[in-house]
Design an enzyme around this catalytic site. Structure first.
Site, PDB file in Angstrom:
ATOM      1  N   HIS A  64      41.653  47.177  39.049  1.00 15.66           N
ATOM      2  CA  HIS A  64      41.123  46.979  40.397  1.00 15.66           C
ATOM      3  C   HIS A  64      40.361  48.201  40.909  1.00 15.66           C
ATOM      4  O   HIS A  64      40.713  49.330  40.592  1.00 15.66           O
ATOM      5  CB  HIS A  64      42.262  46.708  41.384  1.00 15.66           C
ATOM      6  N   LYS A  73      44.282  57.391  45.359  1.00 11.82           N
ATOM      7  CA  LYS A  73      45.653  56.863  45.402  1.00 11.82           C
ATOM      8  C   LYS A  73      46.637  57.863  44.813  1.00 11.82           C
ATOM      9  O   LYS A  73      46.310  58.591  43.880  1.00 11.82           O
ATOM     10  CB  LYS A  73      45.771  55.583  44.570  1.00 11.82           C
ATOM     11  N   ASP A 172      42.624  38.385  38.318  1.00 14.11           N
ATOM     12  CA  ASP A 172      42.501  39.420  37.290  1.00 14.11           C
ATOM     13  C   ASP A 172      41.939  38.859  35.981  1.00 14.11           C
ATOM     14  O   ASP A 172      41.253  39.568  35.249  1.00 14.11           O
ATOM     15  CB  ASP A 172      43.853  40.089  37.036  1.00 14.11           C
TER      16      ASP A 172
END
Length: 188
Positions: A64, A73, A172
């Site tokens: 992603h 992140k 996905d």
């Protein structure tokens, strides 16, 4: 009590981190983030969101990324174990299109810092695996995108059990190839 340990990886900006951890007869204490200390090590994260996922064994989430509002992140595992993969999508980077994978677990307590400009995914290696994220920008559903987990050009060596296919979401499974992603950024 100790201090954070920051470990460089083969990809610039991508870092493995061991948090502060102390155990005694009562239990344990852990510090997983301190903005100033991270910034001293070149990792600037101003938290916009905190997320958590729970996955069963052989669940694969990813790869992603967001085209706008790219998210840096800090990822860690609260329960279980994952094989965590980061793919460099920064066109100007010397490691554009390269990936690196790491075992993150509740047992080893290691964390992964991903700067903006990376695709991210993981394979849960145990049932009841819980992954926790601090994200530096908000989720933007209109710009979310992804690259196929099994893209032949990236050739990520996912540690799947022999003969097992991962459990994937429909989204996905429908992601683009890395070649299609590369063409799309060349047209921008």
């Amino acid at each position: 009590m100790g201090s954070f340990v920051f470990r460089a990886t083969h990809i610039e900006g991508l870092s493995r981190i061991v948090p502060i951890f102390s155990r005694d007869r009562r239990g344990y204490f852990s510090k997983t983030f301190e903005r100033e200390i991270f910034a001293e090590h070149g990792l600037c994260l101003h938290v916009a969101e905190e997320l958590e996922t729970s996955s069963s064994r052989n669940t694969l989430r990813g790869l992603h990324f967001q085209r706008r509002h790219s998210q840096n992140k800090l990822v860690r595992v609260l329960s279980g174990e994952v094989y965590d993969v980061a793919v460099d999508l920064r066109p100007e980077s010397k490691t554009f299109g390269k990936w690196q994978g790491f075992t993150l677990s509740a047992e080893n307590r290691e964390m992964l810092y991903l700067p903006k400009g990376f695709a991210h995914g993981f394979l849960a290696r145990q049932d009841h695996t819980i992954v926790h994220y601090l994200c530096g920008d908000r989720y933007d559903p209109e710009s979310e995108d992804g690259i196929l987990w099994n893209d032949p050009e990236l050739a990520i060596d996912w540690p799947l059990d022999r003969g097992m296919a991962p459990s994937l979401s429909a989204r996905d499974q429908a992601f683009q190839s890395f070649a299609a992603f590369r063409r799309s950024i060349e047209q921008e």
